[in-house]
Design a protein around this motif. Structure first.
Motif, short mmCIF file in Angstrom:
data_model
loop_
_atom_site.label_atom_id
_atom_site.label_comp_id
_atom_site.label_asym_id
_atom_site.label_seq_id
_atom_site.Cartn_x
_atom_site.Cartn_y
_atom_site.Cartn_z
N ALA A 99 0.82 -1.21 0.00
CA ALA A 99 0.00 0.00 0.00
C ALA A 99 0.86 1.27 0.00
CB ALA A 99 -0.94 -0.01 1.21
N GLY A 100 2.17 1.11 0.06
CA GLY A 100 3.08 2.25 0.04
C GLY A 100 3.21 2.98 1.37
N VAL A 101 2.87 2.30 2.46
CA VAL A 101 2.99 2.92 3.78
C VAL A 101 4.45 3.19 4.09
CG1 VAL A 101 2.72 2.46 6.26
CG2 VAL A 101 0.85 1.95 4.67
N ARG A 102 4.72 4.35 4.67
CA ARG A 102 6.09 4.71 5.08
C ARG A 102 6.31 4.21 6.49
NH1 ARG A 102 8.98 8.40 7.80
NH2 ARG A 102 7.21 9.65 8.49
N PHE A 103 7.25 3.32 6.64
CA PHE A 103 7.61 2.80 7.96
C PHE A 103 8.65 3.72 8.57
CE2 PHE A 103 5.96 -0.88 5.77
CZ PHE A 103 5.21 -1.51 6.74
N THR A 104 8.62 3.83 9.89
CA THR A 104 9.62 4.64 10.60
C THR A 104 10.73 3.78 11.18
OG1 THR A 104 8.29 4.60 12.62
CG2 THR A 104 7.95 6.46 11.12
N GLY A 105 10.55 2.45 11.17
CA GLY A 105 11.58 1.57 11.68
C GLY A 105 11.16 0.12 11.70
N PHE A 106 12.14 -0.74 11.89
CA PHE A 106 11.96 -2.19 11.99
C PHE A 106 12.96 -2.66 13.04
CE2 PHE A 106 11.49 -0.86 7.56
CZ PHE A 106 10.21 -1.30 7.27
N ALA A 107 12.57 -3.61 13.89
CA ALA A 107 13.51 -4.05 14.93
C ALA A 107 13.25 -5.48 15.36
CB ALA A 107 13.43 -3.14 16.14
N ALA A 114 9.37 -6.26 15.45
CA ALA A 114 8.44 -5.14 15.38
C ALA A 114 8.61 -4.31 14.11
CB ALA A 114 8.64 -4.24 16.60
N LEU A 115 7.47 -3.79 13.68
CA LEU A 115 7.39 -2.82 12.59
C LEU A 115 6.90 -1.51 13.22
CD1 LEU A 115 5.16 -4.96 10.18
CD2 LEU A 115 7.66 -5.01 10.34
N TYR A 116 7.45 -0.39 12.80
CA TYR A 116 7.05 0.90 13.35
C TYR A 116 6.58 1.82 12.22
CZ TYR A 116 9.48 -0.70 17.51
OH TYR A 116 9.88 -1.43 18.59
N LEU A 117 5.50 2.55 12.49
CA LEU A 117 4.94 3.50 11.54
C LEU A 117 4.14 4.53 12.31
CD1 LEU A 117 1.74 2.02 9.98
CD2 LEU A 117 3.23 0.57 11.33
N ASN A 118 3.63 5.52 11.62
CA ASN A 118 2.79 6.53 12.24
C ASN A 118 1.40 6.47 11.64
OD1 ASN A 118 4.79 7.60 13.92
ND2 ASN A 118 5.49 9.00 12.34
N ASP A 119 0.40 6.79 12.45
CA ASP A 119 -0.96 6.89 11.93
C ASP A 119 -1.13 8.28 11.29
OD1 ASP A 119 -1.63 8.78 13.92
OD2 ASP A 119 -3.04 7.45 14.95
N PRO A 120 -2.29 8.60 10.74
CA PRO A 120 -2.45 9.89 10.06
C PRO A 120 -2.24 11.12 10.95
CG PRO A 120 -4.20 8.39 9.41
CD PRO A 120 -3.45 7.73 10.53
N ASP A 121 -2.33 10.96 12.26
CA ASP A 121 -2.09 12.06 13.18
C ASP A 121 -0.69 12.03 13.79
OD1 ASP A 121 -4.64 13.66 13.34
OD2 ASP A 121 -5.42 11.64 13.71
N GLU A 122 0.19 11.23 13.17
CA GLU A 122 1.58 11.09 13.62
C GLU A 122 1.70 10.43 14.98
OE1 GLU A 122 4.18 11.63 11.52
OE2 GLU A 122 2.66 12.12 10.04
N ASN A 123 0.66 9.72 15.41
CA ASN A 123 0.78 8.88 16.61
C ASN A 123 1.60 7.66 16.22
OD1 ASN A 123 -1.01 10.35 18.42
ND2 ASN A 123 -2.66 9.67 17.08
N GLY A 124 2.58 7.31 17.02
CA GLY A 124 3.39 6.14 16.73
C GLY A 124 2.58 4.86 16.89
N VAL A 125 2.84 3.90 15.99
CA VAL A 125 2.19 2.60 16.02
C VAL A 125 3.28 1.54 15.89
CG1 VAL A 125 0.53 1.05 14.89
CG2 VAL A 125 0.09 3.52 14.94
N GLU A 126 3.29 0.60 16.81
CA GLU A 126 4.19 -0.56 16.74
C GLU A 126 3.33 -1.78 16.47
OE1 GLU A 126 7.21 -3.32 19.43
OE2 GLU A 126 6.28 -1.57 20.35
N LEU A 127 3.67 -2.52 15.42
CA LEU A 127 3.02 -3.79 15.11
C LEU A 127 4.07 -4.86 15.40
CD1 LEU A 127 1.53 -2.79 11.62
CD2 LEU A 127 0.49 -2.52 13.88
N TYR A 128 3.74 -5.84 16.26
CA TYR A 128 4.77 -6.79 16.66
C TYR A 128 4.18 -8.14 17.01
CZ TYR A 128 3.55 -6.37 21.64
OH TYR A 128 2.91 -6.42 22.86
N TRP A 129 5.05 -9.12 17.13
CA TRP A 129 4.70 -10.43 17.70
C TRP A 129 5.77 -10.79 18.70
CZ3 TRP A 129 6.55 -15.61 17.57
CH2 TRP A 129 7.78 -15.77 16.95
#
Length: 162
Positions: A99-107, A114-129
């Motif tokens: 979808a072309g999402v810009r990630f802010t980091g991976f760790a 974890a995958l890191y990105l921001n929502d439309p209001d620049e709130n940080g979001v971490e997606l992880y397992w």
């Protein structure tokens, strides 16, 4: 008197102030795949995974049309969304990348990936397992030794071939 929170305690939900409710619903429901549970006009919505009453609350009560919170101020650093399996994390990574999402980091944190990105209001979001607890890194005394290493994205995507 000392007190320790019970081990079964969980964070029930996060409630975010957003500037545009529909834009946030498009992100959290349309892109990340959460389900809309309840919507209160154009002011608030409650969304979840799996039919829970809500994991995330979104509202514009004090933030409609407002800019993102300053990066260098006290407040929420990120909301962490825990996926049940590594394959689930791989699937959302592929979906977001396509979808072309810009990630802010991976760790790789040893205990989790974890995958890191921001929502439309620049709130940080971490997606992880989380890795199984028996795989968590520990030192000679058995103390947890988390770290931050580069995430093997190619290896993560290979989960989708299994």
């Amino acid at each position: 008197m000392s007190y320790t929170v019970p081990a079964q305690t969980r964070i029930g939900h996060v409630h975010l102030k957003v500037s545009d409710l529909q834009r946030s619903l498009d992100f959290y429901c349309g892109l990340l795949g959460f389900e809309l549970m309840v919507k209160y006009g154009e002011q608030a919505a409650f969304i979840s995974a799996g039919g829970y009453h809500h994991h995330l609350g979104l509202n514009t009560w004090h933030s409609k049309g407002m800019p993102p919170a300053p990066e260098n101020a006290a407040g929420l650093y990120h909301t962490a969304i825990l996926y049940p399996e590594r394959k689930d994390l791989a699937a959302i990574y592929k979906r977001l990348a396509e979808a072309g999402v810009r990630f802010t980091g991976f760790a790789d944190h040893g205990v989790s990936e974890a995958l890191y990105l921001n929502d439309p209001d620049e709130n940080g979001v971490e997606l992880y397992w989380d890795r199984p607890r028996e795989q968590w890194p520990v030192d000679e005394e058995g103390n947890l030794t988390m770290y931050t290493h580069r995430l093997d994205l190619a290896g993560l995507l290979r989960e989708l071939d299994k």
